[in-house]
Scaffold this motif. Sequence first.
Motif, short mmCIF file in Angstrom:
data_model
loop_
_atom_site.label_atom_id
_atom_site.label_comp_id
_atom_site.label_asym_id
_atom_site.label_seq_id
_atom_site.Cartn_x
_atom_site.Cartn_y
_atom_site.Cartn_z
N GLY A 209 -0.10 5.66 -12.91
CA GLY A 209 -0.37 7.06 -12.60
C GLY A 209 0.37 7.49 -11.35
O GLY A 209 1.57 7.24 -11.19
N ASP A 210 -0.34 8.11 -10.41
CA ASP A 210 0.25 8.50 -9.12
C ASP A 210 -0.15 7.55 -7.99
O ASP A 210 0.22 7.80 -6.83
CB ASP A 210 -0.19 9.92 -8.75
N HIS A 211 -0.89 6.51 -8.30
CA HIS A 211 -1.39 5.63 -7.24
C HIS A 211 -0.25 4.86 -6.58
O HIS A 211 -0.22 4.72 -5.34
CB HIS A 211 -2.41 4.65 -7.81
N VAL A 212 0.67 4.36 -7.37
CA VAL A 212 1.82 3.62 -6.84
C VAL A 212 3.08 4.14 -7.51
O VAL A 212 3.24 4.03 -8.73
CB VAL A 212 1.69 2.11 -7.09
N ARG A 232 -9.08 6.13 3.46
CA ARG A 232 -9.73 4.82 3.45
C ARG A 232 -9.88 4.31 2.00
O ARG A 232 -9.62 3.15 1.71
CB ARG A 232 -11.10 4.89 4.13
N SER A 233 -10.27 5.20 1.11
CA SER A 233 -10.40 4.82 -0.30
C SER A 233 -9.06 4.38 -0.86
O SER A 233 -8.98 3.40 -1.62
CB SER A 233 -10.94 6.00 -1.12
N CYS A 234 -8.00 5.08 -0.49
CA CYS A 234 -6.67 4.74 -0.98
C CYS A 234 -6.23 3.36 -0.49
O CYS A 234 -5.71 2.56 -1.27
CB CYS A 234 -5.67 5.81 -0.52
N LEU A 235 -6.44 3.08 0.78
CA LEU A 235 -6.06 1.78 1.34
C LEU A 235 -6.83 0.65 0.66
O LEU A 235 -6.27 -0.41 0.36
CB LEU A 235 -6.31 1.78 2.84
N GLN A 236 -8.10 0.87 0.40
CA GLN A 236 -8.90 -0.15 -0.29
C GLN A 236 -8.40 -0.35 -1.71
O GLN A 236 -8.37 -1.48 -2.22
CB GLN A 236 -10.38 0.26 -0.27
N SER A 237 -7.98 0.72 -2.37
CA SER A 237 -7.44 0.61 -3.72
C SER A 237 -6.12 -0.16 -3.73
O SER A 237 -5.85 -0.93 -4.66
CB SER A 237 -7.21 2.01 -4.31
N LEU A 238 -5.31 0.05 -2.72
CA LEU A 238 -4.05 -0.70 -2.63
C LEU A 238 -4.32 -2.18 -2.43
O LEU A 238 -3.62 -3.04 -2.99
CB LEU A 238 -3.19 -0.14 -1.49
N ASP A 239 -5.35 -2.50 -1.64
CA ASP A 239 -5.72 -3.91 -1.46
C ASP A 239 -6.10 -4.56 -2.80
O ASP A 239 -5.80 -5.72 -3.05
CB ASP A 239 -6.91 -4.03 -0.50
N GLU A 254 9.20 9.32 -11.24
CA GLU A 254 10.36 8.53 -10.83
C GLU A 254 10.78 7.50 -11.89
O GLU A 254 11.28 7.90 -12.94
CB GLU A 254 10.12 7.89 -9.46
N TYR A 255 10.57 6.19 -11.64
CA TYR A 255 11.15 5.21 -12.55
C TYR A 255 10.39 3.89 -12.49
O TYR A 255 9.67 3.59 -11.54
CB TYR A 255 12.63 4.97 -12.21
N ARG A 256 10.56 3.08 -13.56
CA ARG A 256 9.86 1.80 -13.69
C ARG A 256 10.43 0.77 -12.71
O ARG A 256 11.60 0.79 -12.36
CB ARG A 256 10.00 1.24 -15.12
N PHE A 257 9.52 -0.18 -12.32
CA PHE A 257 9.96 -1.22 -11.40
C PHE A 257 9.03 -2.42 -11.49
O PHE A 257 7.95 -2.35 -12.07
CB PHE A 257 9.99 -0.69 -9.96
N ARG A 258 9.46 -3.52 -10.92
CA ARG A 258 8.60 -4.70 -10.71
C ARG A 258 8.46 -4.93 -9.22
O ARG A 258 9.35 -4.62 -8.45
CB ARG A 258 9.20 -5.94 -11.38
N GLY A 259 7.33 -5.52 -8.84
CA GLY A 259 7.05 -5.76 -7.43
C GLY A 259 5.88 -4.93 -6.97
O GLY A 259 5.91 -4.32 -5.91
N LEU A 260 4.82 -4.92 -7.79
CA LEU A 260 3.64 -4.11 -7.48
C LEU A 260 2.99 -4.51 -6.17
O LEU A 260 2.63 -3.66 -5.35
CB LEU A 260 2.64 -4.21 -8.63
N SER A 261 2.84 -5.79 -5.95
CA SER A 261 2.20 -6.26 -4.71
C SER A 261 3.00 -5.83 -3.49
O SER A 261 2.45 -5.35 -2.49
CB SER A 261 2.05 -7.78 -4.73
N HIS A 262 4.31 -6.00 -3.57
CA HIS A 262 5.19 -5.60 -2.46
C HIS A 262 5.07 -4.11 -2.18
O HIS A 262 4.93 -3.68 -1.02
CB HIS A 262 6.63 -5.96 -2.79
N ALA A 264 2.60 -2.09 -2.99
CA ALA A 264 1.26 -1.77 -2.50
C ALA A 264 1.17 -2.04 -1.00
O ALA A 264 0.63 -1.24 -0.23
CB ALA A 264 0.21 -2.57 -3.25
N ARG A 265 1.70 -3.19 -0.57
CA ARG A 265 1.70 -3.51 0.87
C ARG A 265 2.55 -2.51 1.65
O ARG A 265 2.19 -2.10 2.77
CB ARG A 265 2.21 -4.93 1.09
N GLU A 266 3.67 -2.11 1.07
CA GLU A 266 4.56 -1.16 1.73
C GLU A 266 3.88 0.20 1.90
O GLU A 266 3.95 0.81 2.98
CB GLU A 266 5.84 -1.02 0.91
N LEU A 267 3.21 0.65 0.86
CA LEU A 267 2.50 1.93 0.94
C LEU A 267 1.38 1.88 1.98
O LEU A 267 1.16 2.85 2.72
CB LEU A 267 1.93 2.31 -0.43
#
Length: 349
Positions: A209-212, A232-239, A254-262, A264-267
Motif C-alpha cells: 500500500g502506502d506504508h512502504v 508513533r504508530s507508524c514507527l511501531q508498524s515499521l518495526d 512508484e515501483y517494485r523492489f526487494r529489501g523491505l527490512s532495509h 523500513a529501517r531507512e524510513l
Amino acid sequence: MEITGGLQREAWINKVMPPVECVAEGIWSVPVVFPNNPMRYTLAYLVVEDEDCLVVDPGFDSVQGRLDLTAGLRAAGVTVSDVTGILATHFHTDHLGMARWLRRWSGAWIALGKAEIRYISAFTNAWEETAADRARMRTWGVPEDRINEAALDVDGLMHLRRLADADLRVGDGDTVPISRGRLTVVETPGHTPGHICLRDESRKVFLSGDHVLPRITPNVSLEMRGDPDPLRSCLQSLDRIEGDEGFEVLPAHEYRFRGLSHRARELKSLALARSDEVLALLDAQQHPTVWTIATKLHWSRGFPSLSGLQLRLALSETAAHLQFLRTSGVGHDVEGLPVRHMNGAPLLG
C-alpha cells in the motif's frame, strides 16, 4: 535495495504511465491514473485465482481510471463482471475511490482494515466540520489568507463521504477470503489509523500500500478524530515488518523492489531525523506554532511552492512530529495539538 520493477521505475522517471505487468503467479500490476496529483497514478493489483478475482487498491474514480482498470483486467484475462472481491489498504480516494463503481458492476465485496475508521468523513454537518477545521488551522498559526487552501472544504468533505463502505473488515493475521487463501493481513497503522498490508508467503510478495514506498516517504498526518499520535504508530508498524526480508515489495506507487527490512529501517531513520529537525526549531522559536515550524523545515519542493492539499499535508505532518515529541517527553506544548484526559488517554482537542 534492489529495484525489481525496472519498467515501472523508468516510467516514473519519465513521468509516463508504466505498463500492465504480471508480477508474480496470478498477480498483475495495473496503473490507474490519479488526476491532478503529483503521484500521477496508483498501482492497483489483480489477484486471479481459480474462480476468484481480487482487486487491491482499485484507484481513483475517473473516466480514464475506469478505462485503465478495465484494460488491466482484460490483460489478466478477466472482465469487470468477474471481480469477486475488492480490498483497499486504506480509505484514501486514490485507493478506495473506484470501489463503489466496481461493486456496482460486479457485485464484489469490499474489504478494509478493522481499524480503518473514516475519521475525515465522520461528520454530521459538512459546513460545521469545515468551520471547525478552519478554526484548527488558526490555532496552528496559519495566516488568514492561507486558511481557505489549507482547510477542508465542503465539496471535498462530501466527496470523501461518497466513498464506498466496507462489507468486510479484516485484521492482523486474517486471511483474505479468496480460493487459495495465500494473502495474510498485516496491520500497519500510521499513514492512516487502519492501514493494512498483505503478505504472501508462498509467492514471497508483500503488497505494501502506502506504508512502504521505494523512494517517497509516505505522509503521516495529525487529523481531527484520527490517531492522536500517528507517527508513533507508524514507527511501531515499521518495526513489525523489519523481519520480512526476501519478499518482493509491491507498493501502491512508484515501483517494485526487494529489501523491505532495509527500507523500513531507512524510513524510520528519516522520520526520527525529521523529528530532531522539528525539535531544534521548536527550541529556537520563542512562540512556536505548527505554521512557524513548518515554514522552516526542509521540503523537497520548498515550502513556498506548497499549496492546496500539499500545504495541508505539510502542516499535518509537522503537527504529527510535534505531537510525537510531546508524547516522548521532549517537546513543548504547541496550540492545536491533542490534549490529554486526567487518565492519560490522548484525545484530539
